[in-house]
Structures are given as structure tokens and as C-alpha cells.
Design an enzyme around this catalytic site. Sequence first.
Site, mmCIF file in Angstrom:
data_model
loop_
_atom_site.group_PDB
_atom_site.id
_atom_site.type_symbol
_atom_site.label_atom_id
_atom_site.label_comp_id
_atom_site.label_asym_id
_atom_site.label_seq_id
_atom_site.Cartn_x
_atom_site.Cartn_y
_atom_site.Cartn_z
ATOM 1 N N CYS A 1 -0.064 12.094 -5.989
ATOM 2 C CA CYS A 1 -0.062 12.669 -4.651
ATOM 3 C C CYS A 1 -0.639 14.085 -4.691
ATOM 4 O O CYS A 1 -0.568 14.762 -5.717
ATOM 5 C CB CYS A 1 1.324 12.699 -4.063
ATOM 6 S SG CYS A 1 2.608 12.763 -5.266
ATOM 7 N N LYS B 1 0.868 -1.192 0.000
ATOM 8 C CA LYS B 1 0.000 0.000 0.000
ATOM 9 C C LYS B 1 0.895 1.229 0.000
ATOM 10 O O LYS B 1 1.930 1.272 0.676
ATOM 11 C CB LYS B 1 -0.875 0.011 1.269
ATOM 12 C CG LYS B 1 -1.581 1.343 1.550
ATOM 13 C CD LYS B 1 -2.620 1.708 0.487
ATOM 14 C CE LYS B 1 -3.204 3.098 0.753
ATOM 15 N NZ LYS B 1 -4.126 3.531 -0.344
#
Length: 310
Positions: A128, A44
Site C-alpha cells: 500500500c 480484489k
Amino acid sequence: MTVETSFLGITLANPLMNASGVHCMTVAEMDELAQSAAGAFVTKTATRDYRAGNPQPRYVDVPLGSINSMGLPNEGLAYYLDYCLARQNQQALQFLSVVGLSYDEIVENLRTIEASDYQGVTEFNLSCPNVPGKPQIAYDFELTERLLTEVFSFFTKPLGLKLPPYFDIAHFDQMAAILNRFPLTYVNCVNSIGNGLYIDVDKEQVVIKPKGGFGGLGGDYIKPTALANVRAFHQRLNPSIKIIGTGGVRTGQDVFEHILCGASLVQVGTALHQEGVGIFERLVAELEAIMEAKGYTCLEDFQGKLREIN
Ligand SMILES: CC(C)(C)CCc1c(C(=O)O)[nH]c(=O)[nH]c1=O
């Protein structure tokens, strides 16, 4: 006939792995992937510190795929780095996914990995968040170029980029021109299609709590976009930069299509979440059946060989 493949000179039993974020949050989940038929797996996406992530419901399976706004829940970079370090002798090829909540945290996290004994591959999630009011970093071309320039001034280990989908030919051209300037191991196309909206008609309501119901789409919805991004970057990038295909993979045919577009490895997200790790055996069997029917003996027989209409 074989579905074996090699990546960074390492032989994998097959080209299949999970997509980061699915079935890879905890040691238990990652161990299950390691023991599954998957050729490899990725952790993850980690931030420096532990994150609880967004309030639930934050992931929902829907008829044609999934919608999520998880908010980057993860155990923190050290947790995943320790997991990988403890197993890097017994696991052929490891993928560690990383991001940062700011430009400085991204650099800090990559410096942490560079300074460690980690020998595996790092997947930098370029979806991001940027400063508020600006698009995600991967949609900010100048910032992407500046960030990759700084990263490659110190990072010497194998590095791949997880990219969001692009939808404009000019964006494929601009992004590929930037990426071709860096010694990337691969690009992974695509992350979920951002900010989709799924409605529960009976309740006349959204289905996930965060962001007013807006979330990243996965599954059948995104396969045509995923294939186009795999194909576009395979056509534009230096052959030294491999492509990992992600998006809309539910059957062996979907795997075949991603490889036909140029993917070296293929990741499974939504369908893995829905079916569990047994999906990897099914996908291998279905891919082998297609190769058998077409008379292919290895992935290279058809990899990147999508035909156009002349
Ligand atoms: C979207 C971000 C939260 C900035 C990154 C993590 C992430 C998430 C998530 O953790 O919400 N979900 C996705 O489908 N793709 C991602 O890359």
C-alpha cells in the site's frame, strides 16, 4: 496420487487460486472463480470506499507477461465483505484482500473486518502507498513493524500479508525477523515487481497511461524473483507461518517449482488474465503429470524440498 492440500485445517481440491486483482473485481467474476476448478480464490484488494482507479490503458499484456498501474479500482470493502459473508457457509475457505490509502484507513478497515462475522482469511496487501516521498509500506521496515504491532493488538482472525518482492538478502533477513514476531497465518510472495517500463517501439511510446508508463510487472519476467522470495521466506520464517507463492505461474511446472520452494498454495495472475478460469484445469493436469513422472503421491512429498548443490 492427489493434489489435494489443507490450509488452516480446511481441505482444498488443489493448491491453486487467483492472484488478487485478477478476475475478482465483481460478483460475476468472483462467482466464475468459485465455480471454476480453482482450489480457492481471493477478492480484489479493497479500500474503504469505491475507487474508479487510474485512467486506461492501465493494464497491458505483453510478450513475456504484463504491466499494470490499475490504481486500486474496487467496489469498496463492504461489497467484498458482504459477498464473503453471504457465501461463507458454502465456500470452504475464503480470502478477503484489504488495504488502506493511509495508516489510519488500514487500521479502520481491519477493525471493520474484525467486528464482522467474517470467518475467512484476510489478506493484507502491504504494497500500500505510504506518505508521498516514502517507499511503499512493505519497504519501510520500521513502519511495517509499528503497523503490525497495532494490527495484532486487536485483530484475532486469520491474517496473511501480500508482500512485494525483495532483492537483497539483508532485506529478507530484516523482514523475516519482523514477521516472525507476529502470529501471521501466511505471507504471500510476491506482488508485481514495481515500476517496470514497457515500450511500444513502433510508436516509440509507453503502453500504459498512468505514472508515465511505469507499472507493476507480472508474468514470465518475475518468476525467478518470485521463487527466490518464496524460498527465502520459507527458509527464514517460523513453520507456523505458511507461504503462498505468486508470480510467473503459467504451467504445471511453474506450480511445481513454487511448491518445491516451500509454497503451500500457488496463485495465478497474468496467465489467468490471458487464459481465463479454464487455466486451473490445465494447471492441475500438468502438475499431476509431473508428480506421476517423478513418483510423488502428494504435495508434501516435494514441498519445500528444493535441493542445493553441496
Ligand atoms: C499498487 C497499489 C495500487 C498500491 C496496490 C494495488 C495493486 C495494483 C493496482 O491496483 O494498481 N496492482 C498490482 O500489481 N499490485 C497491487 O498490489
